[in-house]
Design a protein around this motif. Structure first.
Motif, PDB file in Angstrom:
ATOM      1  N   GLU A 157       0.821  -1.210   0.000  1.00 44.29           N
ATOM      2  CA  GLU A 157       0.000   0.000   0.000  1.00 44.29           C
ATOM      3  C   GLU A 157       0.855   1.259   0.000  1.00 44.29           C
ATOM      4  OE1 GLU A 157      -3.128  -0.154   3.082  1.00 44.29           O
ATOM      5  OE2 GLU A 157      -4.427  -0.270   1.314  1.00 44.29           O
ATOM      6  N   GLU A 158       1.964   1.226   0.733  1.00 52.69           N
ATOM      7  CA  GLU A 158       2.854   2.388   0.754  1.00 52.69           C
ATOM      8  C   GLU A 158       3.416   2.658  -0.635  1.00 52.69           C
ATOM      9  OE1 GLU A 158       5.718   1.375   3.701  1.00 52.69           O
ATOM     10  OE2 GLU A 158       4.467   2.046   5.390  1.00 52.69           O
ATOM     11  N   GLN A 159       3.838   1.603  -1.340  1.00 52.97           N
ATOM     12  CA  GLN A 159       4.398   1.802  -2.676  1.00 52.97           C
ATOM     13  C   GLN A 159       3.334   2.288  -3.646  1.00 52.97           C
ATOM     14  OE1 GLN A 159       7.269  -0.912  -4.606  1.00 52.97           O
ATOM     15  NE2 GLN A 159       5.756  -1.141  -6.251  1.00 52.97           N
ATOM     16  N   MET A 160       2.157   1.685  -3.610  1.00 54.63           N
ATOM     17  CA  MET A 160       1.096   2.121  -4.513  1.00 54.63           C
ATOM     18  C   MET A 160       0.724   3.569  -4.239  1.00 54.63           C
ATOM     19  SD  MET A 160       0.349  -0.273  -6.666  1.00 54.63           S
ATOM     20  CE  MET A 160      -1.289   0.122  -7.252  1.00 54.63           C
ATOM     21  N   GLY A 161       0.711   3.947  -2.972  1.00 52.13           N
ATOM     22  CA  GLY A 161       0.396   5.326  -2.618  1.00 52.13           C
ATOM     23  C   GLY A 161       1.420   6.305  -3.170  1.00 52.13           C
ATOM     24  N   ARG A 162       2.704   5.935  -3.076  1.00 52.43           N
ATOM     25  CA  ARG A 162       3.766   6.811  -3.614  1.00 52.43           C
ATOM     26  C   ARG A 162       3.648   6.953  -5.120  1.00 52.43           C
ATOM     27  NH1 ARG A 162       7.050   3.942   0.121  1.00 52.43           N
ATOM     28  NH2 ARG A 162       7.774   2.580  -1.565  1.00 52.43           N
ATOM     29  N   LEU A 163       3.424   5.842  -5.801  1.00 48.99           N
ATOM     30  CA  LEU A 163       3.338   5.891  -7.261  1.00 48.99           C
ATOM     31  C   LEU A 163       2.108   6.678  -7.713  1.00 48.99           C
ATOM     32  CD1 LEU A 163       4.362   2.225  -8.194  1.00 48.99           C
ATOM     33  CD2 LEU A 163       5.797   4.274  -8.139  1.00 48.99           C
ATOM     34  N   ALA A 164       0.999   6.479  -7.026  1.00 53.93           N
ATOM     35  CA  ALA A 164      -0.210   7.213  -7.381  1.00 53.93           C
ATOM     36  C   ALA A 164      -0.019   8.708  -7.151  1.00 53.93           C
ATOM     37  CB  ALA A 164      -1.397   6.700  -6.571  1.00 53.93           C
ATOM     38  N   ALA A 165       0.602   9.071  -6.039  1.00 56.67           N
ATOM     39  CA  ALA A 165       0.824  10.489  -5.740  1.00 56.67           C
ATOM     40  C   ALA A 165       1.738  11.135  -6.777  1.00 56.67           C
ATOM     41  CB  ALA A 165       1.431  10.625  -4.342  1.00 56.67           C
ATOM     42  N   SER A 166       2.691  10.370  -7.296  1.00 53.14           N
ATOM     43  CA  SER A 166       3.606  10.939  -8.295  1.00 53.14           C
ATOM     44  C   SER A 166       2.886  11.233  -9.610  1.00 53.14           C
ATOM     45  CB  SER A 166       4.768   9.974  -8.547  1.00 53.14           C
ATOM     46  OG  SER A 166       4.348   8.834  -9.282  1.00 53.14           O
ATOM     47  N   TYR A 201       8.363  15.756 -16.245  1.00 53.63           N
ATOM     48  CA  TYR A 201       9.755  15.784 -15.802  1.00 53.63           C
ATOM     49  C   TYR A 201       9.833  15.775 -14.275  1.00 53.63           C
ATOM     50  CZ  TYR A 201      14.438  17.563 -14.842  1.00 53.63           C
ATOM     51  OH  TYR A 201      15.707  17.733 -14.344  1.00 53.63           O
ATOM     52  N   ARG A 202       8.968  16.570 -13.638  1.00 53.08           N
ATOM     53  CA  ARG A 202       8.971  16.614 -12.173  1.00 53.08           C
ATOM     54  C   ARG A 202       8.594  15.267 -11.575  1.00 53.08           C
ATOM     55  NH1 ARG A 202       6.844  22.010 -12.878  1.00 53.08           N
ATOM     56  NH2 ARG A 202       4.703  21.222 -12.695  1.00 53.08           N
ATOM     57  N   MET A 203       7.649  14.585 -12.221  1.00 56.15           N
ATOM     58  CA  MET A 203       7.263  13.255 -11.744  1.00 56.15           C
ATOM     59  C   MET A 203       8.443  12.300 -11.781  1.00 56.15           C
ATOM     60  SD  MET A 203       4.902  10.411 -13.566  1.00 56.15           S
ATOM     61  CE  MET A 203       6.340  10.010 -14.580  1.00 56.15           C
ATOM     62  N   ALA A 204       9.170  12.296 -12.906  1.00 58.43           N
ATOM     63  CA  ALA A 204      10.322  11.406 -13.040  1.00 58.43           C
ATOM     64  C   ALA A 204      11.399  11.755 -12.019  1.00 58.43           C
ATOM     65  CB  ALA A 204      10.877  11.486 -14.450  1.00 58.43           C
ATOM     66  N   SER A 205      11.625  13.056 -11.803  1.00 62.84           N
ATOM     67  CA  SER A 205      12.645  13.474 -10.837  1.00 62.84           C
ATOM     68  C   SER A 205      12.258  13.080  -9.420  1.00 62.84           C
ATOM     69  CB  SER A 205      12.841  14.993 -10.918  1.00 62.84           C
ATOM     70  OG  SER A 205      13.262  15.373 -12.204  1.00 62.84           O
ATOM     71  N   GLN A 206      10.970  13.214  -9.114  1.00 62.85           N
ATOM     72  CA  GLN A 206      10.491  12.888  -7.776  1.00 62.85           C
ATOM     73  C   GLN A 206      10.625  11.396  -7.479  1.00 62.85           C
ATOM     74  OE1 GLN A 206       6.419  14.090  -7.111  1.00 62.85           O
ATOM     75  NE2 GLN A 206       6.142  12.640  -5.448  1.00 62.85           N
ATOM     76  N   LEU A 207      10.351  10.572  -8.476  1.00 65.57           N
ATOM     77  CA  LEU A 207      10.397   9.131  -8.260  1.00 65.57           C
ATOM     78  C   LEU A 207      11.825   8.604  -8.169  1.00 65.57           C
ATOM     79  CD1 LEU A 207       7.543   7.805 -10.560  1.00 65.57           C
ATOM     80  CD2 LEU A 207       7.636   7.719  -8.072  1.00 65.57           C
ATOM     81  N   GLY A 208      12.731   9.158  -8.933  1.00 63.02           N
ATOM     82  CA  GLY A 208      14.102   8.669  -8.907  1.00 63.02           C
ATOM     83  C   GLY A 208      14.157   7.198  -9.274  1.00 63.02           C
ATOM     84  N   PRO A 209      14.817   6.380  -8.424  1.00 69.13           N
ATOM     85  CA  PRO A 209      14.933   4.939  -8.720  1.00 69.13           C
ATOM     86  C   PRO A 209      13.584   4.231  -8.798  1.00 69.13           C
ATOM     87  CG  PRO A 209      16.494   5.609  -7.018  1.00 69.13           C
ATOM     88  CD  PRO A 209      15.589   6.773  -7.232  1.00 69.13           C
ATOM     89  N   GLN A 210      12.562   4.806  -8.143  1.00 65.55           N
ATOM     90  CA  GLN A 210      11.246   4.172  -8.179  1.00 65.55           C
ATOM     91  C   GLN A 210      10.564   4.315  -9.539  1.00 65.55           C
ATOM     92  OE1 GLN A 210       8.999   5.779  -4.915  1.00 65.55           O
ATOM     93  NE2 GLN A 210      10.226   4.734  -3.376  1.00 65.55           N
ATOM     94  N   LEU A 211      11.183   5.053 -10.431  1.00 67.51           N
ATOM     95  CA  LEU A 211      10.638   5.187 -11.775  1.00 67.51           C
ATOM     96  C   LEU A 211      10.560   3.823 -12.459  1.00 67.51           C
ATOM     97  CD1 LEU A 211       9.633   7.241 -13.879  1.00 67.51           C
ATOM     98  CD2 LEU A 211      11.997   7.430 -14.702  1.00 67.51           C
TER      99      LEU A 211
END
Length: 572
Positions: A157-166, A201-211
């Motif tokens: 749930e934590e990972q899905m939440g991070r990806l959705a927020a991005s 671009y901001r989304m990709a930068s925010q995610l970093g390795p999680q991209l």
């Protein structure tokens, strides 16, 4: 037992509109005419009217709301006849249009989901799975099937939440037009499109390795992702249903992970990822938006079907209604699907680009959905968790109840039966009982039950559904529910069934697709509806697309309507 369609059609005279829209033809000239009073069309009208534009909204049905509508099909029972839960409505739209002030009230769905099983699912004899905001309770419920999964679920749930927020900022901004960026030779045009790419671009930068995790989720089958996280079938199947809801795909289809992510992007009552039931049904969403639009000066007309859009020298000049009357407006916004807009509403040969029309015709509108709205005299009583003798409503009725989702294999079997032109003996069923939280929907002691079922084809074995076919499918669904909750069929007072064909003919949803087109990667962001015109514009000057067929796609979110209106204002 359930009532025949003919009797329900007679009783449809009792259906009521929830808004003060006028029936008839608008008078005078308008700055903007909006085709369709679905929620996105109403949102666009509200923003345009708020900017000082003279706006009219033209709705072909007797009731506003499009697919977000409340209708009284069975006397005394009010149904969210098409869409039935709320989460994706954008906070910016809620705030700008002051929807709470206009009466919008949402009950948070909690627990979020309940999955009873036909057979005990583990060595402990667990017979149901409950997921919700009570983390300790959710952990115990999952642990009854797999202690490992219970611990994993928190991290999932934590990972899905991070990806959705991005991804959420992409929902509130127009996509950049990659086609224009590559085809343009002018520096100013290129700079404009690159500016629009900033959120990406901001989304990709925010995610970093999680991209990389996001990329996998967008491209991989949901089944592969869930197999990596979990081992218990009831949990995987419950989560997998969100990856196929409304889509003609199975959990084994590559890219189904995006549909899963799409359904956790929203939130209600300041709770990220939560879903809710709207007081008074989903028509109350449309009513609140319409009242906001009217307060700003927009005029809304029902029983005003548009015959075609007037085009002179490649530009819009308004619309012609079915009765032959004309509405003059230099700007027209269509809340219809791309197919209806560009193939049905434009005069022949008015589109100057053959490639554009070819792209429109390639849009996939396949839909597996049959919606059955049911009036019952009492709550279903599940074998897995019997109702209390006191008559109190257990809280598992406050969420979505998943039936025939005991395993991912059951979902895939239903999908494969549909691919053969029919339907499975055990179709996937999402049941909701909004009257468990909202007593305005049904008489005291009775309830409204909404069944979102799949997989069903638009044409049953290549032919239109007959009334006999519909009755047979309804009996199949009710029999399945009886297996989980004996006596359900006997409690049915009346029902209303909408196959993909009915969804198309009643609500204008091409193919019965609730998203105005599939939500696959080839039909999202700068590909929606076509690469050349992903920015709400079209080859016809003054004609814009404001419905779910435009970015960011389907669901009751209001984003396409808002973003389209902003583009209209930018052009004016």
């Amino acid at each position: 037992m359930y009532q025949s369609r003919s009797l329900l059609r007679q009783r449809s005279l009792l259906q009521r509109s929830l808004c003060t829209a006028k029936s008839g033809t608008p008078n005078g000239r308008f700055d903007c005419a909006v085709i369709g009073a679905g929620h996105n069309g109403l949102v666009a009208a509200a923003y345009l009217a708020g900017a000082g534009k003279k706006v009219c909204v033209l709705e072909r049905r007797h009731v506003i709301g499009g697919a977000a509508v409340t209708e009284e099909i069975v006397p005394g029972f009010k149904f969210s006849r098409c869409s039935y839960v709320l989460s994706l409505l954008r906070p910016k739209v809620m705030e700008d249009l002051q929807l709470e002030r206009h009466g919008l009230v949402v009950y948070t769905r909690d627990p979020s989901s309940y999955t009873p099983l036909l057979e005990p699912g583990s060595k402990t004899g667990a017979q149901s799975l409950l997921l919700g905001r009570d983390h300790a309770r959710t952990h115990r419920s999952i642990a009854a099937f797999s202690p490992r999964d219970a611990d994993q679920f928190v991290r999932y749930e934590e990972q899905m939440g991070r990806l959705a927020a991005s991804l959420e900022p992409l929902l509130d901004n127009p996509p950049f037009n990659l086609h224009h960026l590559l085809a343009s030779s002018g520096l100013r045009a290129k700079a404009r499109e690159l500016e629009r790419a900033r959120p990406l671009y901001r989304m990709a930068s925010q995610l970093g390795p999680q991209l990389l995790q996001l990329y996998e989720l967008l491209t991989a089958p949901t089944s592969r992702i869930l197999d990596r996280w979990f081992e218990s079938e009831p949990l995987k199947a419950t989560l997998a249903t969100d990856s196929v809801i409304g889509a003609m795909i199975s959990p084994d289809t590559p890219g189904s992970g995006y549909v899963l992510l799409h359904h956790v992007m929203g939130g209600v009552n300041n709770i990220p990822g939560a879903w809710g039931f709207v007081h008074g049904g989903m028509g109350s969403v449309s009513k609140a938006i319409a009242e906001s639009a009217q307060a700003r000066g927009a005029k809304i007309f029902t029983d005003a079907p548009v015959s075609h859009i007037k085009v002179v020298n490649g530009k819009t000049e308004g619309v012609v209604l079915a009765d032959g009357s004309e509405v003059d407006a230099p700007v027209v916004l269509s809340n219809a699907t791309p197919k209806v807009t560009f193939e049905n509403l434009l005069p022949p040969d008015s589109l100057p680009e053959d490639d554009f029309l070819a792209s429109v015709r390639r849009i996939d509108y396949a839909s597996p959905v049959t919606k059955i709205n049911v009036a019952v005299s009492r709550l279903p009583n599940f074998l897995a968790d019997p109702n209390p003798v006191s008559g109190d409503c257990p809280d598992h009725f406050h969420g979505t109840i998943h039936l025939n989702s005991d395993s991912c294999a059951m979902i895939d079997t239903a999908y494969r039966a549909c691919q053969q032109g029919g339907y499975a003996d055990r179709p996937v069923i999402e049941m909701t009982v909004p009257s468990s939280l909202d007593d305005s929907l049904a008489p005291k002691g009775a309830h409204v039950v909404q069944l979102f079922t799949q997989y069903t084809p638009k044409l049953l074995h290549g032919k239109r559904w007959t009334q006999e076919d519909k009755d047979r499918y309804t009996r199949t669904v009710f029999k399945c529910i009886d297996d989980y909750a004996p006596g359900f069929s006997a409690s049915v007072v009346g029902s209303d069934m909408l196959t993909p064909q009915d969804l198309e003919e009643t609500f204008g949803l091409t193919g019965g697709n609730i998203f105005h087109g599939g939500m696959s990667l080839d039909q999202l962001y700068f590909m929606r509806p076509t690469p050349e015109y992903c920015d709400y514009r079209s080859p016809i000057g003054g004609l814009y697309l404001c419905g779910s067929g435009a970015h960011p796609g389907g669901g009751v979110m209001g984003a396409p309507g808002r973003l389209c209106a902003l583009e209209v204002l930018r052009d004016s």
